[in-house]
Design a protein around this motif. Structure first.
Motif, PDB file in Angstrom:
ATOM      1  N   MET A   1     -17.457   6.861  22.668  1.00  0.00           N
ATOM      2  CA  MET A   1     -16.743   6.491  21.584  1.00  0.00           C
ATOM      3  C   MET A   1     -15.702   5.669  21.719  1.00  0.00           C
ATOM      4  O   MET A   1     -14.875   6.044  22.762  1.00  0.00           O
ATOM      5  CB  MET A   1     -16.506   7.830  20.757  1.00  0.00           C
ATOM      6  CG  MET A   1     -15.632   7.407  19.324  1.00  0.00           C
ATOM      7  SD  MET A   1     -15.070   8.980  18.572  1.00  0.00           S
ATOM      8  CE  MET A   1     -16.685   9.550  17.912  1.00  0.00           C
TER       9      MET A   1
ATOM     10  N   HIS B   1     -13.569  -0.527  10.485  1.00  0.00           N
ATOM     11  CA  HIS B   1     -14.719  -0.487   9.610  1.00  0.00           C
ATOM     12  C   HIS B   1     -14.314  -0.712   8.181  1.00  0.00           C
ATOM     13  O   HIS B   1     -13.535   0.447   7.790  1.00  0.00           O
ATOM     14  CB  HIS B   1     -15.475   0.597   9.860  1.00  0.00           C
ATOM     15  CG  HIS B   1     -15.975   0.868  11.172  1.00  0.00           C
ATOM     16  ND1 HIS B   1     -17.197   1.869  11.184  1.00  0.00           N
ATOM     17  CD2 HIS B   1     -15.932   0.064  12.249  1.00  0.00           C
ATOM     18  CE1 HIS B   1     -17.643   1.690  12.723  1.00  0.00           C
ATOM     19  NE2 HIS B   1     -16.939   0.528  13.393  1.00  0.00           N
TER      20      HIS B   1
ATOM     21  N   TYR C   1     -18.492  -2.727   5.796  1.00  0.00           N
ATOM     22  CA  TYR C   1     -19.623  -1.455   5.467  1.00  0.00           C
ATOM     23  C   TYR C   1     -19.521  -1.449   4.042  1.00  0.00           C
ATOM     24  O   TYR C   1     -18.718  -1.065   3.275  1.00  0.00           O
ATOM     25  CB  TYR C   1     -19.028  -0.147   6.070  1.00  0.00           C
ATOM     26  CG  TYR C   1     -19.530  -0.527   7.719  1.00  0.00           C
ATOM     27  CD1 TYR C   1     -20.586   0.127   8.325  1.00  0.00           C
ATOM     28  CD2 TYR C   1     -18.541  -0.814   8.753  1.00  0.00           C
ATOM     29  CE1 TYR C   1     -21.024   0.146   9.472  1.00  0.00           C
ATOM     30  CE2 TYR C   1     -18.862  -0.804   9.763  1.00  0.00           C
ATOM     31  CZ  TYR C   1     -19.831  -0.227  10.271  1.00  0.00           C
ATOM     32  OH  TYR C   1     -20.146  -0.263  11.657  1.00  0.00           O
TER      33      TYR C   1
ATOM     34  N   SER D   1     -24.244   8.843   1.875  1.00  0.00           N
ATOM     35  CA  SER D   1     -24.892   8.252   3.084  1.00  0.00           C
ATOM     36  C   SER D   1     -24.211   6.868   3.582  1.00  0.00           C
ATOM     37  O   SER D   1     -23.993   6.543   4.798  1.00  0.00           O
ATOM     38  CB  SER D   1     -26.321   7.936   2.635  1.00  0.00           C
ATOM     39  OG  SER D   1     -26.549   6.960   1.672  1.00  0.00           O
TER      40      SER D   1
ATOM     41  N   GLN E   1     -21.081   7.779   5.600  1.00  0.00           N
ATOM     42  CA  GLN E   1     -21.677   8.274   6.860  1.00  0.00           C
ATOM     43  C   GLN E   1     -21.946   7.205   8.034  1.00  0.00           C
ATOM     44  O   GLN E   1     -21.595   7.532   8.768  1.00  0.00           O
ATOM     45  CB  GLN E   1     -23.028   9.238   6.672  1.00  0.00           C
ATOM     46  CG  GLN E   1     -23.378   9.771   8.050  1.00  0.00           C
ATOM     47  CD  GLN E   1     -24.469  10.898   7.739  1.00  0.00           C
ATOM     48  OE1 GLN E   1     -25.402  10.942   6.684  1.00  0.00           O
ATOM     49  NE2 GLN E   1     -24.449  11.895   8.689  1.00  0.00           N
ATOM     50  N   ALA E   2     -22.668   6.137   7.355  1.00  0.00           N
ATOM     51  CA  ALA E   2     -22.743   5.127   8.106  1.00  0.00           C
ATOM     52  C   ALA E   2     -21.734   4.466   8.638  1.00  0.00           C
ATOM     53  O   ALA E   2     -21.697   3.933   9.733  1.00  0.00           O
ATOM     54  CB  ALA E   2     -23.781   4.102   7.312  1.00  0.00           C
TER      55      ALA E   2
ATOM     56  N   GLN F   1     -19.318   6.589  11.342  1.00  0.00           N
ATOM     57  CA  GLN F   1     -19.925   6.746  12.751  1.00  0.00           C
ATOM     58  C   GLN F   1     -19.035   5.967  13.670  1.00  0.00           C
ATOM     59  O   GLN F   1     -18.792   4.579  13.772  1.00  0.00           O
ATOM     60  CB  GLN F   1     -21.293   6.289  12.935  1.00  0.00           C
ATOM     61  CG  GLN F   1     -22.359   7.308  11.972  1.00  0.00           C
ATOM     62  CD  GLN F   1     -21.840   8.442  12.318  1.00  0.00           C
ATOM     63  OE1 GLN F   1     -22.275   9.190  13.439  1.00  0.00           O
ATOM     64  NE2 GLN F   1     -21.766   9.514  11.243  1.00  0.00           N
ATOM     65  N   GLY F   2     -18.612   6.514  14.792  1.00  0.00           N
ATOM     66  CA  GLY F   2     -17.807   5.885  15.951  1.00  0.00           C
ATOM     67  C   GLY F   2     -16.212   5.656  15.793  1.00  0.00           C
ATOM     68  O   GLY F   2     -15.864   5.197  16.432  1.00  0.00           O
ATOM     69  N   CYS F   3     -16.005   6.184  14.386  1.00  0.00           N
ATOM     70  CA  CYS F   3     -14.472   6.034  14.183  1.00  0.00           C
ATOM     71  C   CYS F   3     -13.747   7.320  14.526  1.00  0.00           C
ATOM     72  O   CYS F   3     -14.198   8.345  14.601  1.00  0.00           O
ATOM     73  CB  CYS F   3     -14.278   5.968  12.660  1.00  0.00           C
ATOM     74  SG  CYS F   3     -14.910   4.571  11.975  1.00  0.00           S
TER      75      CYS F   3
ATOM     76  N   ALA G   1     -18.428  13.579  12.300  1.00  0.00           N
ATOM     77  CA  ALA G   1     -18.205  12.260  13.284  1.00  0.00           C
ATOM     78  C   ALA G   1     -17.284  12.462  14.159  1.00  0.00           C
ATOM     79  O   ALA G   1     -17.269  11.425  14.976  1.00  0.00           O
ATOM     80  CB  ALA G   1     -17.983  11.058  12.135  1.00  0.00           C
TER      81      ALA G   1
END
Length: 298
Positions: free
Chosen positions: A1, A31, A53, A61, A64-65, A68-70, A100
């Protein structure tokens, strides 16, 4: 990450745009959570390096997408005047953030929460959800188990220029700032760009700002001084027109009118000298209007 990746909620709003710009300028990956990635404001964020995004807070959902990675989240929400959507969606974001591995949430709320008696003062008012639900979300953030910082900003300078001014003060285009503030009211003004600077200050130094509630304003001006600055910037005379008590009483179900009443005394809830101690360069209203000259003329 990667260690410096932030999700910015409502990235195309005035606060979200400012936070995105300051994060990118500070070496973060962003993001940007947007409703419409083809919107010109979203495309402008993409042009400066943000990753778009698409989604909405009601669609977990999509959140959630995006998360991710934050490692960090900037949480700011529009109030709901009809249901508990603001608190439900905030809880969903916080649950997803924790899952996450997010380490820090910076949450922007509202300055009236500095008043310990605010719930009693606005009980039954149509504007109550815009304040009290943000208080509920603050508590959710504080109880989330994630490192947090809360920012409570004052009155947005963007309310006084296009496009928001057409909604907030429709007679302004005719040289009249029709309002329910009253001649003695002083507003603690803040440039949303400064909010972005404060948010990124907290993101860049979580150990210093963990658990802090930061009140933010850049300048305190009376309504008369505000109209003078609008006149100066636009080249056209702008006069303050104060609504009578009778007019305000007839319009007490109007959210905008009640919101103006809520702003009376707001200046007493923030100490400008304390704000200055953070070292953020604060924008004066005059400089703000000069920077946004086209919006003033519009």
């Amino acid at each position: 990450m990667r260690s410096k990746v932030a999700l910015v909620i409502r990235a195309t709003g005035s606060q979200g745009t400012a936070v995105t710009r300051h994060l990118l300028g500070s070496g973060w990956t962003v993001h940007a959570f947007v409703n419409d990635p083809e919107n010109p404001r979203a495309l402008a964020l993409k042009d400066i390096g943000a990753e778009l995004y698409k989604g909405s807070l009601s669609d977990s959902s999509s959140v959630q997408a995006a998360i991710q990675g934050c490692t960090a989240v900037f949480l700011n929400q529009m109030p709901s005047f009809t249901d508990d959507a603001e608190t439900r969606e905030a809880q969903s974001v916080l649950n997803l953030a924790k899952a996450a591995g997010v380490k820090h949430v910076v949450h922007s709320t509202t300055l009236p929460l500095n008043d310990p008696s605010i719930a009693t003062k606005i009980a039954g008012s149509p504007v109550a959800p815009a304040v009290l639900d943000k208080g509920k979300v603050e508590r959710l953030v504080q109880d989330s188990g994630i490192t947090w910082t809360i920012i409570r900003p004052g009155y947005f300078m963007t309310n006084l220029i296009a496009p928001l001014a057409a909604y907030m003060f429709p007679e302004l285009s005719h040289g009249k700032l029709v309002n329910g503030y009253g001649p003695g009211c002083v507003l603690p003004l803040i440039d949303p760009d400064n909010i972005g600077a404060f948010a990124v200050m907290a993101f860049n130094d979580p150990s210093r700002f963990s658990g802090n509630i930061i009140s933010v304003a850049g300048e305190k001006l009376s309504i008369e001084d505000i109209t003078k600055e609008l006149s100066r910037a636009s080249g056209k005379e702008v006069k303050a027109v104060y609504r009578t008590d009778e007019e305000m009483e007839k319009d007490k179900s109007n959210v905008l009118a009640e919101g103006q009443k809520l702003s009376i005394g707001l200046d007493k809830l923030v100490d400008l000298e304390e704000v200055k101690t953070y070292g953020i360069l604060l924008t004066s209203f005059r400089d703000f209007l000069q920077q946004h000259k086209e919006a003033v003329l519009a």
